[in-house]
Structure formats: structure tokens, C-alpha cells
Scaffold this active site. Structure first.
Site, PDB file in Angstrom:
ATOM      1  N   THR A 426       0.888  -1.325   0.091  1.00  0.00           N
ATOM      2  CA  THR A 426      -0.058   0.211   0.155  1.00  0.00           C
ATOM      3  C   THR A 426       1.030   1.071   0.010  1.00  0.00           C
ATOM      4  O   THR A 426       2.563   1.242   0.345  1.00  0.00           O
ATOM      5  CB  THR A 426      -0.571   0.037   1.241  1.00  0.00           C
ATOM      6  OG1 THR A 426      -1.683   1.319   0.923  1.00  0.00           O
ATOM      7  CG2 THR A 426       0.057  -0.271   2.122  1.00  0.00           C
ATOM      8  N   ASP A 427       0.591   2.484  -0.703  1.00  0.00           N
ATOM      9  CA  ASP A 427       1.195   3.706  -0.038  1.00  0.00           C
ATOM     10  C   ASP A 427       0.419   4.868   0.729  1.00  0.00           C
ATOM     11  O   ASP A 427      -0.711   3.415   1.254  1.00  0.00           O
ATOM     12  CB  ASP A 427       0.856   4.240  -1.133  1.00  0.00           C
ATOM     13  CG  ASP A 427      -1.029   5.157  -1.374  1.00  0.00           C
ATOM     14  OD1 ASP A 427      -1.928   4.247  -1.276  1.00  0.00           O
ATOM     15  OD2 ASP A 427      -1.163   5.595  -2.730  1.00  0.00           O
ATOM     16  N   LYS A 428       1.100   5.102   1.446  1.00  0.00           N
ATOM     17  CA  LYS A 428       0.783   6.023   2.196  1.00  0.00           C
ATOM     18  C   LYS A 428      -0.641   7.482   2.039  1.00  0.00           C
ATOM     19  O   LYS A 428      -1.356   7.323   2.665  1.00  0.00           O
ATOM     20  CB  LYS A 428       2.282   6.416   3.269  1.00  0.00           C
ATOM     21  CG  LYS A 428       1.954   7.403   4.650  1.00  0.00           C
ATOM     22  CD  LYS A 428       3.249   7.914   4.984  1.00  0.00           C
ATOM     23  CE  LYS A 428       3.408   9.339   4.235  1.00  0.00           C
ATOM     24  NZ  LYS A 428       2.375  10.194   4.482  1.00  0.00           N
ATOM     25  N   THR A 431      -4.537   6.808   1.192  1.00  0.00           N
ATOM     26  CA  THR A 431      -4.463   5.254   1.738  1.00  0.00           C
ATOM     27  C   THR A 431      -4.531   5.029   2.979  1.00  0.00           C
ATOM     28  O   THR A 431      -5.656   4.827   3.912  1.00  0.00           O
ATOM     29  CB  THR A 431      -3.712   4.162   1.155  1.00  0.00           C
ATOM     30  OG1 THR A 431      -3.947   4.277  -0.324  1.00  0.00           O
ATOM     31  CG2 THR A 431      -4.595   2.730   1.873  1.00  0.00           C
TER      32      THR A 431
END
Length: 780
Positions: A426-428, A431
Site C-alpha cells: 500500500t501507499d501512504k 490510503t
């Protein structure tokens, strides 16, 4: 006529002599088409030319997998691509031979036909939904310019070269070059393309904006535009093209207008804002960048399907061994013993004397052993998958009440994969976080009334003339301090810091000047802080001049160039000319990138940046310098040549030109922005961790910021430092180093993954080093 890479015959415009201007803008005659494409590998389009309709496809899109004629054969081919289905078909066909079958064939054929029909109906229904979505997209109403004026047509009736009007909240129907927008810019949402929630800025080419003040002038002179662009390609963020307007219709490269991705509205984007825009279609239908990225839905197999296929093959091999062994033994026994046993009635069976009788007994054994792979297994699994998809769609805990969006099982065949997830990547931003930025602190390198180290993050500084700068918040006391410094020293450190925030951005402002909006939420927050806390307000752009209100005094800065942000430089800049004729370059970007551009480095700068990052803040560094008029003229000439370069070399040429300007800068300050976490993020990550799921988070923040976020989100415990696997580039070689844990505690799978990433990145290191060597040699 030779055929270009997109498979369609393309027009080539012959050179034309300049044409005079009219009251509606520069005009030119319709260029003639030639058959020589040898030296022109690009697509050239004259806006408004009816010949485009025969040379290029219309805007009809299709994402379906089947057609009425191909559905049955393609679906059967896909179903029989699975080993278990082929096995059941073999058993069913053998049972039709009454000589060898011990059971009624209906016991196999009926469930096999039922499960094939269910699977075919499910696939057909999914494809029917895709067809309906295509029909909906192809039937969207959109404004298109025709001979009699603007007409409301359906999307599929758009052709290359048409002028198309897009209204706020409307989806862009094809790839358009932006030609008219309020203030020369618009904002689009690309969530349908890349999932990014940030708005993206799209600009009208300045030459078009200055020559055509109204839409009437634009539509009346629509045949005055010639666009030279690449053939259709799937690269979403690259559009290295040119355009000629009116008197420049001679197609002379020296007078061409450079076009980039910021001038292109991609199909599938959503227009945001309050005003409509007009663009010229350059790619339509399946030749748009979105269409080039679209692929037929693949046949998806779950891990369970793969495992069953492997087990089925293994069991089938075992069956063959049994069949061959017992078949040979049975044939030998029959010939030596069985035929002499009267109660077996071999004497009355004439088929035993046929030549093919030797395969009867082995095939009988194969049918008798078919229970080893029961057909009920496939039937049961398929019904379980359908039931699981139904429960997912009806689960109230998966319902988004705010947006009124229920869960949707787009593919009911792979639902069980959700229970087999082992890693989440996942990205930060957007998200784990809400992508709702808030100004937290900033550092300004001046000698203000400053606080002691113990009270460094306090709301109000105390006098300390020995401190070289101050870290301030958005509190009322700190805002008053900044405003007082700007009033007493308008062009001092605080004034330059605030002007950099108010000028170095790519934002628009509402008519009342109260709200900023743009692609970057960081820029919106910083510009609002400059207006509210520093009293340096960006009032908008007027005649290519950015207007500021500095403590009640109006200041105008002519925008000479906007050096756009890119992932290579990790910064953006604006080149402006003040009312006094002095030119300035203001730069804003990642602190590790801007530090390399400073004329003088200072360890204290890195220390201040680390202190902001340690609080989990997104840090940006500000810098500026004065530029002479001679340097500006030379640089603008080089910039024009680079921006009109067509092809893959444009990006390198622009970065080289940007690098020649972004050097010898003076440090102006640091900013720290906070981004709140989404609801229940720490609790969710904790549950995933206890379930044995590994979580990998991708972020472009500093290491200290990433470590703080990792601890806040409970990716790692707060009681210890995060485990780090670092990639280093030294001397053109990538190496992996482990930090935070001993060698014995390293996760071998993580090390293997990082080493794989290193090997992939290593392939690009040599090209990167060659490019940087060329840039440095040119600057020397």
C-alpha cells in the site's frame, strides 16, 4: 501509402505560407495532404478537417470479451483450458461406449453440462455488464462543434480533430488538447485512471491563450490549429507533441508551440471546478491512452484452482499406472484363463475377437477408477464461490453509508483468494492517511525574537539574538511575529519565505479570492498559511502576471516560466520578473533534493529538517535566487527549444534546461505539513498483523518521517526502531544493508524481495549514470 505503427494511414500536412490575422484570430488555409510519410513518423492533425473522419476511427469504445458469434467457442475453449474439465469430458465421452461403461452416462453428462452452463451464464452475464457500460459510455452527451455551431452529440460520434466542450463534473470522452479554459487552466480528477484522489492541473498553451480571448474566436478559427503528436501509445503521462497556430502554419519548428502532458485531457478524467473547457480531439476510441492500456479480461485462476489442477494431474497419472498395470494383467488373464470359464460367457461374445479388444479392459479400469476425481468436487466448489460472492455483496459491514456504495464482487470465481492474502502492498497518502493536509510548523532562517531549545515548539518565542532561525506554528502569536517581521523588513527572510509560498505553486483562486484549489493539497495549505498567517496573499493571475497582496500593498510578478515538478528533480520552480524589472527564481521541493541545489550547504539545515520529519510531518524546503536579464533571455531560448522537441528525448532535454537554472540557490526555509490518519488505521493494521499478514508501505517521505508514521500506524511497535532494509547506490552499484535488527532476526523473504528489486533497478542504473554525465558535462 505507408502504414504507421498504429496500423492506420495517417495524413501529412504540406508546408503552407503564413496567413494574415483576422478579428477572430490568426487564420490559415486548409493544408494539403501528401503521401510521403518517410520522414514524418508522427501524427499530424488539422483541427476541424473533415478528412479526419476517414483517416481515423470514431470514438466508439468496446471492452467486451465476447461477441454473439464467438461466445460459445471462446467460452468452451476457456473452460477446457483447465485440466479437470478436460478429464471430466474424457470420462463422459468414454461412458457413451456401452461396451466399456459400467454406469449410465447420464450420471456424468448431466452434472457436467449443468456446471458448464452455469459457468457460461456467469461469464456471459459479466460480459453483458461490460457491454452495458460500453453503451453507457458511448451514449454520453457531449458538446461538439459542427458547421452550424455547438451540437449535443453522443460520445461515439466524436472524431479526431473535433472541438469538444466539457462541462464541470463531466467525464472526458476522448484524449483532448486543451485550447480554452477559464484563466488558462482547469483541474481534473484522474481517480479512474490511477486511483489518485489529488486533482491534476491542465493548462492551455500560452500562445493560444493570448491569441484567442474568447470561445467564439477559437471556434471561428478552428482550422488554424495543426497538432503534431506521437502515434497512439499507452504511456499515460507522456505527450511530447507540437502545435502550430495561424501564421505559424508553415510548420517551421522554430515557431512551434510545445505540448506536454499538462496540455492533455485524458479519456476517463473528470473535470472539476466551476467552468467549462474546450479541447481538440487527438486520440479517439480504442486509440486513446486509456484504450491502449485496456486489455481483454484474462482467465483468472485462484490458488485453489491451480492446486486442484496439479492434484488432478497427479491423480490422473496414478490412474494411468493402475489402468495400464491392471489392463495388461486383465487381458493376459482373459486370454489364458477367462475364456475357458463358461459362466463368463465369452464364447457368445464376438467382440472379443476384434482387433481393438485389447483396450477394452484398460478403459473399463479407467472408468471404474474415475471416482478418484469426483465431478461433485467441481460442482460443489462453483456453488460455494457463487454463495460467497452473494454474501460479500449483502454484507452490511462492507457497506459505505457515506457514499452509498455497497461491496461488489466483480469476479465471483476468485472470491476465496481474499482468505489467502499473505502480503499487502500500500501507499501512504490517501490510503493510510486522509490526504487532508494541515499546516503544522515551519522554519525560517532569520534572527527573530526566538525561543530557547527547551521551548522550541512552544507557541510564542522569547528574545534570543544568538539563534539563527525560528521554528513557528500557525498560532496567533507566531503569525503576529511573522507579520511584524515582514512589515519591518519587507524583503527580509520572512518576506522572501512568504513570497516563495505565494508564488511557487500551480493553483487557481476563486473569484472572491477566499479559496485556493489545485492538484497539490500541500500547495493549497501552504498558500493559505501565507495569506492568513503571513499576510502575503496570492490574488490570482492577470495577463500572465501573478498578483500578491503583501500586508495591504499590491505586487505584480510576470510569470516567465513554470518549471514543473517531476519525480527526477523532486522540486518545482517559477521564474518571475518583478515590477522593478528584477528577475527571481523561487524553488520548492523535497529537502534532500533542494539541498543539492544550494550555493552553500549547512549542517544546521539538515538538522532542522530532521526535527520536523521526526514529528511525522511532510517536509518541503524553500529556496530562491536573483537572475540577471541576460541569463533569463538565454535560458528562455534554450527552454523553448527543449519544449518543442518531439519524441522521447523531450523529457531529458527539459531536465537538462531546468538543471541549468536550478543551481546556486539560497536557503529560505522549511515547512512541515501533517496528514491525519484514516479512521481505525492502527486497529486495522494490528488485526492484519495478528492474522499473519505482512504489510509493506510505500512512501516518498524522509526516513525519519516514515519511521514515525510506521510507529503511529502500529506497523512496528513504538518500543523499538523499525526494521530497515536499505538500498544504496554507490559507484553505479546497488547494495542492500539491514538496519534495526541483528542478522539472525532478518526476514529472509524480505531480503530476497529487496534483492530482486535491486536487480531490477540495477538495469536502469547505467542509463541513469550516462544521462547524468551528459547533463553535468553540458553544464560544465
Amino acid at each position: 501509402m505507408p502504414t504507421p505503427p498504429d496500423g492506420r494511414t495517417q495524413p501529412l500536412l504540406s508546408r503552407q505560407s503564413p496567413q494574415p490575422h483576422t478579428e477572430n484570430g490568426p487564420q490559415m488555409a486548409s493544408p494539403e495532404f501528401t503521401n510521403d510519410l518517410t520522414n514524418h513518423p508522427f501524427r499530424r492533425i488539422q483541427v476541424g478537417d473533415l478528412k479526419n473522419r476517414t483517416l481515423f476511427p470514431d470514438n466508439r469504445i468496446s471492452t467486451t470479451k465476447y461477441s454473439p458469434l464467438t461466445f460459445l467457442p471462446k467460452n468452451l475453449l476457456e473452460q477446457f483450458s483447465r485440466h479437470i474439465n478436460r478429464y471430466f469430458l474424457l470420462i463422459a465421452c468414454l461412458q457413451l461406449w456401452s461396451t466399456i461403461t459400467p454406469v449410465d452416462p447420464i450420471t456424468t453428462w448431466f452434472p457436467l453440462i449443468v456446471i458448464f452452463l452455469i459457468t457460461a451464464c456467469k461469464e456471459g452475464y459479466d460480459d453483458l455488464l461490460r457491454w452495458r457500460r460500453d453503451c453507457k459510455e458511448n451514449s454520453l452527451k457531449v458538446g461538439v462543434w459542427r458547421v452550424n455551431g455547438w451540437e449535443e452529440l453522443v460520445s461515439q460520434e466524436i472524431y479526431v480533430g473535433d472541438l469538444v466542450m466539457i462541462h464541470p463534473g463531466q467525464k472526458v470522452p476522448c484524449d483532448l488538447v486543451l485550447l480554452a479554459a477559464e484563466g488558462g487552466r482547469c483541474f481534473v480528477s484522474t481517480a479512474n485512471l490511477d486511483g489518485e484522489s489529488d486533482l491534476k492541473t491542465r493548462l492551455v498553451p500560452p500562445e493560444v491563450l493570448s491569441n484567442y480571448k474568447s470561445r467564439e474566436a477559437l471556434t471561428n478559427a478552428q482550422d488554424s490549429f495543426v497538432v503534431e503528436c506521437e502515434h497512439p501509445n499507452p504511456t499515460l503521462y507522456q505527450f511530447d507533441s507540437k502545435m502550430w497556430v495561424g501564421k505559424d502554419a508553415s510548420l517551421d519548428p522554430s515557431v512551434a508551440i510545445g505540448l506536454t502532458s499538462v496540455n492533455l485531457l485524458l479519456q476517463g478524467c473528470m473535470l472539476r471546478g466551476e467552468h467549462s473547457v474546450v479541447g481538440a480531439a487527438v486520440y479517439t476510441g480504442q486509440q486513446t491512452k486509456l484504450g491502449m492500456n485496456s486489455k481483454l479480461p484474462p482467465v483468472k485462476l485462484t490458488q485453489t484452482d491451480i492446486m486442484i489442477n496439479k492434484i488432478s494431474i497427479t491423480i490422473f497419472i496414478g490412474q494411468l499406472v493402475i489402468v495400464v498395470g491392471f489392463g495388461i494383467a486383465g487381458t493376459v488373464w482373459q486370454s489364458q484363463t477367462g475364456e475357458g470359464l463358461w459362466y463368463l460367457e465369452f464364447d457368445g461374445d464376438s467382440v472379443i475377437h476384434e482387433w481393438w479388444w485389447f483396450i477394452v479392459i484398460p478403459l473399463r479400469f479407467l472408468l471404474l477408477c474415475s471416482f478418484m476425481i469426483p465431478i461433485s468436487l467441481k460442482v460443489t466448489l462453483d456453488f460455494c464461490k457463487m454463495a460467497y460472492a452473494y454474501f460479500v455483496e449483502k454484507d452490511l459491514q462492507l457497506y459505505d453509508a457515506i457514499n452509498n456504495i455497497p461491496a461488489t464482487a466483480n469476479n465471483s470465481a476468485i472470491g476465496e483468494e481474499l482468505g489467502q492474502v499473505s502480503h499487502i502492498l500500500t501507499d501512504k497518502t490517501g490510503t493510510l492517511t486522509q490526504n487532508l493536509m494541515a499546516f503544522s510548523h515551519c522554519f525560517i532562517p532569520w534572527h527573530p525574537p526566538a525561543q530557547t531549545t527547551a521551548n522550541r515548539w512552544g507557541p510564542s518565542p522569547n528574545p534570543n539574538p544568538n539563534q539563527w532561525g525560528a521554528t513557528l506554528s500557525s498560532s496567533r502569536e507566531d503569525s503576529a511575529t511573522v507579520q511584524q517581521q515582514i512589515l519591518s523588513h519587507p524583503h527580509g527572510a520572512a518576506g522572501l519565505f512568504a513570497r516563495c509560498l505565494a508564488l511557487c505553486h500551480d493553483l487557481s483562486v476563486t473569484e472572491d479570492g477566499s479559496t485556493y484549489f489545485g492538484a497539490s493539497p500541500d500547495e493549497v495549505v501552504l498558500t493559505h498559511w501565507a495569506a492568513d498567517s503571513a499576510d502575503v496573499k496570492y490574488c490570482g493571475t492577470r495577463d500572465n502576471c501573478r498578483v500578491l497582496d503583501v500586508c495591504g500593498e499590491a505586487e505584480e510578478y510576470e510569470l516567465l516560466a513554470l518549471l514543473e515538478f517531476d519525480s527526477f528533480r523532486k522540486c518545482m520552480s517559477v521564474l518571475v520578473r518583478g515590477s522593478g524589472g528584477q528577475c527571481f527564481l523561487y524553488t520548492k521541493g523535497a529537502d534532500e533534493a533542494v539541498t543539492l541545489l544550494l550555493a552553500e550547504s549547512d549542517d544546521r539545515i539538515n538538522q532542522e529538517a530532521e526535527m520536523l520529519a521526526a514529528r511525522g510531518l511532510r517536509t518541503l524546503m524553500l529556496a530562491s535566487k536573483a537572475v540577471t536579464e541576460h541569463e533569463v533571455e538565454e535560458w528562455l531560448t534554450a527552454h523553448h527549444l527543449a519544449s518543442t522537441t518531439t519524441g522521447a528525448t523531450r523529457g531529458d532535454a527539459l531536465r537538462e534546461v531546468y538543471a541549468s537554472m536550478e543551481t546556486g540557490l539560497e536557503f529560505r526555509g522549511l515547512t512541515g505539513i501533517s496528514d491525519s490518519l484514516q479512521d481505525q488505521v492502527p486497529q486495522t493494521i494490528s488485526m492484519l498483523t495478528h492474522a499473519g499478514i505482512k504489510l509493506w508501505v510505500l512512501t516518498g517521505d524522509k526516513m525519519s518521517t516514515a519511521a514515525q508514521i510506521a510507529q503511529t500506524c502500529r506497523i512496528v511497535p513504538k518500543t523499538r526502531e523499525p526494521h530497515q532494509l536499505m538500498l544504496y547506490l554507490e559507484g553505479g552499484q546497488l547494495s542492500v544493508e539491514e538496519r534495526g535488527c541483528g542478522e539472525t532476526r532478518a526476514h529472509q523473504s524480505a531480503l530476497d524481495l529487496v534483492n530482486q528489486c535491486a536487480s531490477i533497478i540495477q538495469d536502469h542504473v547505467t542509463l541513469f549514470n550516462q544521462h547524468m554525465a551528459e547533463v553535468l558535462s553540458s553544464l560544465a
